[in-house]
Write an enzyme that holds these catalytic residues in place. Sequence first.
Site, PDB file in Angstrom:
ATOM      1  NE  ARG A  80      -2.655  -1.539   3.341  1.00  0.00           N
ATOM      2  CZ  ARG A  80      -3.241  -1.514   4.533  1.00  0.00           C
ATOM      3  NH1 ARG A  80      -4.312  -0.761   4.713  1.00  0.00           N
ATOM      4  NH2 ARG A  80      -2.750  -2.225   5.531  1.00  0.00           N
ATOM      5  CD  GLN A 128       6.564 -14.276   6.830  1.00  0.00           C
ATOM      6  OE1 GLN A 128       6.727 -13.060   6.960  1.00  0.00           O
ATOM      7  NE2 GLN A 128       5.368 -14.863   6.927  1.00  0.00           N
ATOM      8  NE  ARG A 143      31.782  18.995  -2.942  1.00  0.00           N
ATOM      9  CZ  ARG A 143      32.601  18.706  -3.952  1.00  0.00           C
ATOM     10  NH1 ARG A 143      33.017  19.676  -4.762  1.00  0.00           N
ATOM     11  NH2 ARG A 143      33.017  17.469  -4.141  1.00  0.00           N
TER      12      ARG A 143
END
Length: 808
Positions: free
Chosen positions: A41, A103, A361
């Site tokens: 979903r 699983q 950076r």
Amino acid sequence: MYFYFTIFFINFLIYENFTNLGQNDMKNYSVVILAAGIGSRMLSSCAKILHNLSGKPMIFWVLDCIQKLKPDNIIVILNCTTQAIELSKELLKKNHRIQIVYQKYQLGSAHALLQAKRILYHYNGIILVLSADVPLIKTTTLFHLINETFRQKSSAMVLTTKVKNAYGYGRIIKKNNSLERIVEENDASYIEKQIKNINSGIYCFNKNLWKAIDKINNKNNKGEYYLTDVIHVLKEMGHKVDIMHINNSDEVRGINTKKDLAYIEKKLKKEKIIQLLNSGVLFIDINNVYISYDARIGIDTIIYPGVYIDTCVSIGNKCIIQGNTYIINSVIGNENHIIYSYINGAVLFDQVSVGPFSNLRPGTILKTKSKIGNFSEIKNSIIGSQSKIGHLTYIGDAYLGKNINIGAGTITCNYDGHVKHKTVIDSHTFVGSNVNLIAPIKLGYGSFIAAGSTINRDVASNKLIIARTKIKKEYDLHQYTKYKNIYKYKEEIMDCKIISGNANIKLAKEIAEHLHIKLSKANIKRFSDGEIQVKIVDNIRGSDCYIVQPTCFPTVNEYLMELLIIADALKRASAMKITAIMPYYGYGRQDRKSEPRVPITARLVANLIAISGITRVMTMDLHAGQIQGFFDIPVDHLRGKFVLSRYFKEKHLNNIVVVSPDVGGAERARSFAKALNADLTIIDKRRPYPNEATVMNVIGNVKNKTCIILDDLIDTANTLIKVANAIRDKGAIHIFAAATHGILSGEALQKIQESCIEQLVITDSIPLKYDDNLSKNHKIIVLSVASLFAEAILRLKNNESISALFQE
């Protein structure tokens, strides 16, 4: 006093209870986190439990909550996808005691929990089971759930809450005010769906779990093994099952969709901002900032709208963060001012100024009172205290000492294609604008690098270095237009082809010379009957072609046909674009139907040009501006006043009046007068026949003035002579004339020589026949428009405005 003692004692008991459970009874409970769901979903290629919340993946919120309980075992059930395998590595880095179980098949929540059976089958303590998609669950809630399970001696304890919209949740079915069973959304009846008490998916089980889980089946609408069925089985087996209710439903709210994700994100952000507000941080607009869960911000710091503070950020006191600033993995000291900048992996000491539009950076360290200005980039560099990098600068892999000034456009050339090298700039050094520092390099203490220098060796202390390229060629200022864009657009003009008809070969060669390209070869011949034959010698496939061909005296019709035939040849030779450069547009004087049974040749010729394959026309000073509208292709209309006005400015004439020979040319004359800062006079005339004009009246004062008669073209010069005589009779002292196009047909040259006109200034849009009469006529001045057309071609190639050439 008694009140405060009571509060202290209660807090002490709570603390002791929590501490004892976390330490003395630690061996009595373990945790299983169910994280094997696909999360379809979410409509995302990213696993649901890996979606970030406030800068931290969803599963880590649950894991951090669990670890505070210090359970005996932490077991995480994952699926067998590549993302899950990568996640397992991250989980083990976070806590090596975590045990990962997979699983293989997605057969439901009970089947997922069953994968932990081999680890916990002989375990005698409490088993806490929860999902990885409930990030707001609190440690204290889980603590009370475990404690209540121990106290009630329950085989199962279910955490429940009440919600307004229970869609998607399992419903709590009670009988005699005790838990009877849990029914899932897909299997609930209409009446059961009206129940607002829902299952949170968080349970505590004792060792009876494994016997019960073996007895459930998948006879339901989804064909899955529900963990909720274990509750009903335990009841049938005669074991005690209880519930624990909490009031805060958001705490157990699961995330199944991106809408849920956004809701929780908003809630976490709100909680974080409230926490920071309570600690002394000021937000100008709390709805228009983003603050991650772990941000640390000091008192009296002001956060303006649009700021995004990501993870691993610490900001000190009395800072000002403005604009759309983004900060991540950085430490910001006290009293810093940052505006519209990107900061990643940087450390800023105190009283540092950054931005706007700076990019810091990883590896950047800015020491106290240093300054990084707009559009500058710093990477893996240390900038010393009170050093300033103003703007448009790149500093990479460098060390800068104290009190250094770096000028605009300076860059450290730190990368040679294989290795990155270091640049060292000692204190009190001045580096001018547009300097290239080719690393490895060191600038000594107090050195001075002049603007525009390229430095490729070390510089000793207190030295002035000037390393600029010498000027190789100088041009006259008045020829600036000729050269200013050639090198800038060198690549753009490589595919240009200049082709000339016979009308004005000299002008075509000059345009090509200004563009630093050769005139393309085209053989234009005649058959015995006068028919025109054209052959393009050079390869022009895919090229941008420009045909230079005014349709002018003495053979207007032949020159027009030459233009059309050359265009057809170019089209059939696969030219990409064909532009007709027509410095003079013939047939332009017949631009309207001024009497019955006459043609509009200006429109007729425009149609012929368009159907020949020409895609654009570039011309100059059309007889009437409306002619542009006759074309169905783009027309660039250049102005001859650009060249003519410059000539008269250089003469430094005084008391100037610009004279328009007719009302129709008043707008042209007004613009010319404005360029010369002169007055304007208009001649009222009538034209009873072609090439014949009668002066009716002089509108304006010309007495004791220097007059410049301006027209677009001069043909027989009859009008020009009559206007000159008229203004002479009105008291003009000096009379000049100027026109873009010098047709000068018939006896025009002789008339001008014998007239009161001191000089006639024209352009080479139409070539003059240099006969004896012209060589003796010193009154005729011819100015070149080649540079003007060359500049227009460059602007056309670079998609720049051509009209900007003629702005006042």
